[in-house]
Motif scaffolding. Sequence first.
Motif, PDB file in Angstrom:
ATOM      1  N   GLU A 357      40.443 -36.581   9.351  1.00  0.00           N
ATOM      2  CA  GLU A 357      41.823 -37.042   9.167  1.00  0.00           C
ATOM      3  C   GLU A 357      42.042 -37.585   7.763  1.00  0.00           C
ATOM      4  OE1 GLU A 357      42.354 -39.851  12.264  1.00  0.00           O
ATOM      5  OE2 GLU A 357      42.424 -38.342  13.867  1.00  0.00           O
ATOM      6  N   LYS A 360      42.286 -35.142   1.982  1.00  0.00           N
ATOM      7  CA  LYS A 360      43.563 -35.101   1.264  1.00  0.00           C
ATOM      8  C   LYS A 360      44.085 -33.666   1.136  1.00  0.00           C
ATOM      9  CE  LYS A 360      43.371 -39.528   0.473  1.00  0.00           C
ATOM     10  NZ  LYS A 360      44.265 -40.435   1.221  1.00  0.00           N
ATOM     11  N   PRO A 361      45.418 -33.495   1.084  1.00  0.00           N
ATOM     12  CA  PRO A 361      46.009 -32.152   0.956  1.00  0.00           C
ATOM     13  C   PRO A 361      45.515 -31.379  -0.266  1.00  0.00           C
ATOM     14  CG  PRO A 361      47.689 -33.746   1.560  1.00  0.00           C
ATOM     15  CD  PRO A 361      46.457 -34.532   1.270  1.00  0.00           C
ATOM     16  N   TYR A 368      45.490 -22.509   1.144  1.00  0.00           N
ATOM     17  CA  TYR A 368      46.833 -21.947   1.313  1.00  0.00           C
ATOM     18  C   TYR A 368      47.120 -20.907   0.240  1.00  0.00           C
ATOM     19  CZ  TYR A 368      51.926 -21.668   0.794  1.00  0.00           C
ATOM     20  OH  TYR A 368      53.207 -21.220   0.656  1.00  0.00           O
ATOM     21  N   GLU A 499      54.425 -27.365   1.204  1.00  0.00           N
ATOM     22  CA  GLU A 499      54.880 -28.664   1.708  1.00  0.00           C
ATOM     23  C   GLU A 499      55.426 -28.577   3.133  1.00  0.00           C
ATOM     24  OE1 GLU A 499      55.662 -27.310  -1.160  1.00  0.00           O
ATOM     25  OE2 GLU A 499      54.456 -28.606  -2.487  1.00  0.00           O
ATOM     26  N   VAL A 502      52.039 -27.992   5.628  1.00  0.00           N
ATOM     27  CA  VAL A 502      50.809 -28.694   5.268  1.00  0.00           C
ATOM     28  C   VAL A 502      49.940 -29.004   6.488  1.00  0.00           C
ATOM     29  CG1 VAL A 502      51.944 -30.970   5.310  1.00  0.00           C
ATOM     30  CG2 VAL A 502      49.858 -30.630   3.956  1.00  0.00           C
ATOM     31  N   ASP A 503      50.553 -29.389   7.606  1.00  0.00           N
ATOM     32  CA  ASP A 503      49.772 -29.694   8.806  1.00  0.00           C
ATOM     33  C   ASP A 503      49.101 -28.439   9.368  1.00  0.00           C
ATOM     34  OD1 ASP A 503      50.446 -32.366   8.668  1.00  0.00           O
ATOM     35  OD2 ASP A 503      52.154 -32.168  10.025  1.00  0.00           O
ATOM     36  N   LYS A 504      49.806 -27.338   9.340  1.00  0.00           N
ATOM     37  CA  LYS A 504      49.252 -26.076   9.829  1.00  0.00           C
ATOM     38  C   LYS A 504      48.098 -25.622   8.941  1.00  0.00           C
ATOM     39  CE  LYS A 504      50.722 -21.394  11.129  1.00  0.00           C
ATOM     40  NZ  LYS A 504      51.889 -20.455  11.161  1.00  0.00           N
ATOM     41  N   ARG A 506      46.191 -27.593   7.091  1.00  0.00           N
ATOM     42  CA  ARG A 506      45.072 -28.517   7.335  1.00  0.00           C
ATOM     43  C   ARG A 506      44.262 -28.069   8.554  1.00  0.00           C
ATOM     44  NH1 ARG A 506      43.893 -34.046   6.720  1.00  0.00           N
ATOM     45  NH2 ARG A 506      45.893 -34.470   5.736  1.00  0.00           N
ATOM     46  N   GLN A 507      44.959 -27.777   9.646  1.00  0.00           N
ATOM     47  CA  GLN A 507      44.274 -27.376  10.869  1.00  0.00           C
ATOM     48  C   GLN A 507      43.469 -26.098  10.661  1.00  0.00           C
ATOM     49  OE1 GLN A 507      46.927 -26.684  14.149  1.00  0.00           O
ATOM     50  NE2 GLN A 507      45.294 -26.478  15.647  1.00  0.00           N
TER      51      GLN A 507
END
Length: 544
Positions: A357, A360-361, A368, A499, A502-504, A506-507
């Motif tokens: 968790e 960092k992005p 990506y 932006e 970003v969550d997708k 990360r997963q």
Amino acid sequence: MRIFAVSCLTLLSACGGFDSQTIAVHQAGTIEVSDLDSYIRLLPEANRVRPSNESHPVWLEKQIKNLAVSHALKADPVVMEKLQSIDARNRQTWAIVLRLAQTVRAQIGATTEPIDEAWQAERLAFMSAQNEKVTFYNFRHILLRTDKKLKFKTVAEAKAQAEDIVSQARNGEDFVQLVKTHSQSADAASGGLVENNRRIDLDPNLFEILDRLSEGAVSDVVTTRTGLHIFKLERKISPEFDQPAALKRIQQEWDTQQRSQILQAFFENRHATFQIVTDENSWSSETWSLDRNFVIKRAPAMAANDMDVWIVQQLILAEEGKSLGQLTDALQQQVERAVENEILTEAFSEKFNTFMEGIKPERFRSFYDASPSGFGKPESAEIQLIFVAKGTDSFATQQSLEPRVSDLRAGASFAELAQQISIGPNAESGGNLGSLTPREWSRLHPEIYKAILNLNEGETSDPVFCTDKVISADERLLRGGFAIIKVVSKSAASVLPFEDVVDKVRQAYLQANIRSLEEEFQQTFLAQSGFKLVRVPQASELAQ
């Protein structure tokens, strides 16, 4: 810092000596193992066998790191409290009860009575009859309509034409060409072929006609609800009845039935003997007391009454195991180690999830950039769907839907027809499924997926047969019927900015790099806990 060294090579190299039989692990003040055999005995049983695709040093390093993580976790006050908690004691009690119950259950049901020959013969006859119902028929057909679409002046004229077609077919004319020339069925252009219809799916009258035909034979003219039909049997597929396999299955059924009866008699006999007590807080026997809330979370999913009976049975079996001397110190120690490993694994997972968790992005932005289209908006289509069960005569059902499709293509309301005849999803709202992606199309049925791919915006499909032979536990899958699909609109795939996804990203990044991230976290966790891996011996050194 505590030194965590693998092998005496590190300690003995300065003295110029090495004993190949002595592979030591030193962790100051915590553990010292004098040889590899002693070390391996500390490992969980599942980790003791080296995989064939790993060299000995690689496997040894991995296992000793795991052991170091275990000791580092035990030094954590929070984890230590969990290891000594009521939860840990409940886990140990429950695990011992289940292990004893499993052993005793196998012993009680180990012997059964010889199979009843009359019961065996009855079951064999039933299975043979069921096998016959699995026969598949492939056939072609010609339809001359006698309803409102009659192209002849009279029914007699249509019948005379049909008799002439039968004569031509039996005298060697190409049946496929006769279909294309004369048939008024929607599948005439493809030669009127109907495949893989099971005997049990056919109308009894049609089954009798096809069953009397030999492969390649042409039927007489048959009057149906839609007109005059002529059938040609292409192939009849009747799987052979495997009697040895059937007898083996029957024996298994018998053994299962016998074991069930033996166990039931055992439970009835022992229930009073072991004084099982149940209340709203626990299940108790002479030796054990199980916390109800704890067990409910870990027991198999079943109705409350069934669970109560099942738990009582486990306690009876466990008490029997104890009375037979199977509750040994070795068993209890084995269970304690298993529970400890379970709690340590949970603690490690919690720490690892916290670590992930915190990533960092900036770290997964390059992931990506390498494939932005993979995180965009997928292709989609707004779909309307009508689904009708095949009924007792799937062929007749298909025929009845064809004029409906013609009406829809001529401008009839899809929503109104869906409300009238559909048993599919959202039928009450006109069969509107909303905007779906290709992945969601395929969940409805593979044939529906193909139809949507081939349809343009605004088009309506022919009746699409959805076989019930597709193996899937997906509750959305439509089986045993016909679907009519309309593509209201289609949208092409598009790329979304980083932006927005970003969550997708990360997963996806975490899933793709889970192994390397686990290793990274393990190294970080060991360093923070004061451990240092000095060196692992090479294969050549171990072979000296």
